[in-house]
Enzyme design. Structure first.
Site, PDB file in Angstrom:
ATOM      1  N   ARG A  53       0.798  -1.216   0.000  1.00 49.79           N
ATOM      2  CA  ARG A  53       0.000   0.000   0.000  1.00 49.79           C
ATOM      3  C   ARG A  53       0.840   1.280   0.000  1.00 49.79           C
ATOM      4  NH1 ARG A  53      -2.784  -4.004   1.681  1.00 49.79           N
ATOM      5  NH2 ARG A  53      -0.827  -4.522   2.674  1.00 49.79           N
ATOM      6  N   THR A  54       1.818   1.360   0.873  1.00 45.00           N
ATOM      7  CA  THR A  54       2.526   2.631   1.026  1.00 45.00           C
ATOM      8  C   THR A  54       3.265   2.988  -0.269  1.00 45.00           C
ATOM      9  OG1 THR A  54       2.772   2.117   3.357  1.00 45.00           O
ATOM     10  CG2 THR A  54       4.138   3.897   2.494  1.00 45.00           C
ATOM     11  N   LYS A  82      26.012  -3.870  -1.060  1.00 40.86           N
ATOM     12  CA  LYS A  82      27.489  -3.870  -1.117  1.00 40.86           C
ATOM     13  C   LYS A  82      28.096  -3.159   0.083  1.00 40.86           C
ATOM     14  CE  LYS A  82      26.975  -2.683  -5.797  1.00 40.86           C
ATOM     15  NZ  LYS A  82      27.414  -1.720  -6.811  1.00 40.86           N
ATOM     16  N   ARG A 103      11.150   3.553   3.394  1.00 41.37           N
ATOM     17  CA  ARG A 103      10.787   2.621   4.479  1.00 41.37           C
ATOM     18  C   ARG A 103      12.060   1.884   4.870  1.00 41.37           C
ATOM     19  NH1 ARG A 103       5.689  -1.359   4.541  1.00 41.37           N
ATOM     20  NH2 ARG A 103       4.761   0.648   5.089  1.00 41.37           N
ATOM     21  N   HIS A 131       4.915   5.785  11.458  1.00 37.02           N
ATOM     22  CA  HIS A 131       4.431   5.629  10.079  1.00 37.02           C
ATOM     23  C   HIS A 131       3.477   6.801   9.846  1.00 37.02           C
ATOM     24  CE1 HIS A 131       3.287   3.982   6.338  1.00 37.02           C
ATOM     25  NE2 HIS A 131       2.961   2.753   6.679  1.00 37.02           N
TER      26      HIS A 131
HETATM   27  N1   CP Z   1      -0.285  -0.045   5.820  1.00 40.08           N
HETATM   28  C1   CP Z   1       0.896  -0.317   5.242  1.00 40.08           C
HETATM   29  O1   CP Z   1       1.920   0.281   5.575  1.00 40.08           O
HETATM   30  O2   CP Z   1       0.842  -1.287   4.278  1.00 40.08           O
HETATM   31  P1   CP Z   1       2.086  -1.788   3.443  1.00 40.08           P
HETATM   32  O3   CP Z   1       3.027  -2.480   4.411  1.00 40.08           O
HETATM   33  O4   CP Z   1       1.521  -2.719   2.417  1.00 40.08           O
HETATM   34  O5   CP Z   1       2.755  -0.585   2.828  1.00 40.08           O
END
Ligand code: CP
Length: 308
Positions: A53-54, A82, A103, A131
Site C-alpha cells: 500500500r505505502t 554492497k 521505508r 508511520h
Molecule cells: N499499511 C501499510 O503500511 O501497508 P504496506 O506495508 O503494504 O505498505
C-alpha cells in the site's frame, strides 16, 4: 499554510493546524480538483522493507499529479547490499529526485535521512517507531466517518493486537492527542502499549484503559483499530496459536457493536479479521487503504510547494 520543503518524519513534528490542513488538502485531491501540478517533478521510493500500500499509493499519487517515479523495492538490488551507508545513499538520491519516500527496518532511519537530505524525506515507516503518512490517512478516514473527531467531541478508539511494535498504533495515538477522546487497548501479554504512549495521551487529558478482551473493546468503541499479531515476536509457537484465536474478529462478535462502529486496519491482515466481517457495515479497512491516494497526493503537493 506553507509546508514546502518539510520532511515528514514523525507525527510529533506536526501541529493540530498543520494536520487539519493536510486533511483539508486531501479532500481537495479526492474531489479531483488539483490537476497535474507536479509535472516535471520526480519522486524516488527507497523501500528497504516490503510494502504494497505505502509504496504503490505514493506512486499512484505522484503519477496522478503529473509527476514521475523511480526507486527500488528490494534493498538487495541496491548498493546497500554492497555495504553503502544509508547517509551516502541519501546523498545520491537527493541529487536525482525532488522528493524521496523511504521505508527502513531501523527506528530513527528516516530522521537520519532527513538530516542528510536537502530534498523532503517522507517516512514510509521506520522500524517500530513511526508511520506518519499512514496516520494522516487514518485520521482522514476517521474524520470523514466521524466529523466530531475534529470538532473535539471525542471518540472512543480501541486498539487491538501488537501494540508494542505496531508503528501505525504509535503514530495514531500521538496524533489523537490533538483531538481528545478515550483510548482502549487490548493486547497479548508482552505486546502491550509502551508506557511512553500512555503517558503522552494522559498528558493531553486522554485516558488509556486496558480492557480484558476483544469483546469488551468491540462493545465500547466507535472505532476498532485492529493490527496484525506478529508471529515472529512470539518465542513459543504454541502460545501464538492460543493467543491468535482470541485476537480474531468475526461477524458474529460484531452483534455487540454500536451500529456506527467501524473497523480500521492498516493492512495487511493475516487472520485477525475473518473474511465474513468484510460484508458487514462495520468493515472499513479497504476504503481506509484507498484513502492513501488522496492523502499522499496532498502530502506530495504540499511538501513540493505545488499546492498550499
Ligand atoms: N499499511 C501499510 O503500511 O501497508 P504496506 O506495508 O503494504 O505498505
Amino acid at each position: 499554510m506553507d509546508l514546502r520543503g518539510r520532511h515528514i518524519i514523525s507525527i510529533a513534528d506536526f501541529s493540530r493546524d498543520e494536520i487539519l490542513h493536510i486533511l483539508r488538502t486531501a479532500a481537495v485531491m479526492e474531489s479531483g480538483g488539483a490537476g497535474e501540478p507536479l509535472a516535471g517533478r520526480l519522486m524516488a521510493t527507497l523501500f528497504f522493507e516490503p510494502s504494497t500500500r505505502t509504496r504503490l499509493s505514493f506512486e499512484a499519487a505522484m503519477l496522478k499529479l503529473g509527476g514521475r517515479v523511480m526507486g527500488f523495492s528490494d534493498p538487495g538490488s541496491s548498493s546497500a547490499k554492497k555495504g553503502e551507508s544509508l547517509a551516502d545513499t541519501i546523498r545520491m538520491i537527493e541529487r536525482y529526485a525532488d522528493v524521496m519516500v523511504m521505508r527502513h527496518p531501523r527506528d530513527g532511519a528516516a530522521r537520519l535521512a532527513a538530516e542528510v537530505s536537502r530534498v523532503p524525506v517522507i517516512n514510509g515507516g521506520d522500524g517500530s517507531n513511526q508511520h506518519p503518512t499512514q496516520t494522516f490517512l487514518d485520521l482522514y478516514t476517521i474524520s470523514r466517518l466521524f466529523p466530531q473527531l475534529v470538532s473535539g467531541e471525542g471518540l472512543t478508539v480501541a486498539f487491538a493486537g501488537d501494540l508494542r511494535y505496531g508503528r501505525t498504533v504509535h503514530s495514531l495515538i500521538s496524533a489523537l492527542c490533538h483531538f481528545g477522546g478515550r483510548i482502549l487497548t487490548v493486547a497479548p501479554r508482552g505486546l502491550e502499549l509502551p508506557v511512553q504512549y500512555i503517558a503522552e495521551a494522559n498528558h493531553h487529558g486522554i485516558t488509556v484503559e486496558a480492557v480484558p478482551s476483544l469483546n469488551d473493546a468491540i462493545a465500547a468503541c466507535d472505532v476498532l483499530y485492529m493490527t496484525r499479531l506478529q508471529e515472529e515476536r512470539f518465542p513459543d509457537p504454541l502460545e501464538f496459536d492460543h493467543i491468535k484465536a482470541s485476537y480474531r474478529v468475526n461477524a458474529e462478535m460484531l452483534t455487540a457493536a454500536k451500529p456506527h462502529m467501524r473497523i480500521l486496519h492498516p493492512l495487511p491482515r493475516v487472520n485477525e479479521i475473518a473474511a465474513d466481517v468484510d460484508a458487514t457495515a462495520h468493515a472499513h479497512y479497504f476504503t481506509q487503504a484507498a484513502n492513501g491516494i488522496p492523502v499522499r497526493q496532498a502530502i506530495l503537493g504540499l511538501v513540493l510547494g505545488a499546492v498550499r
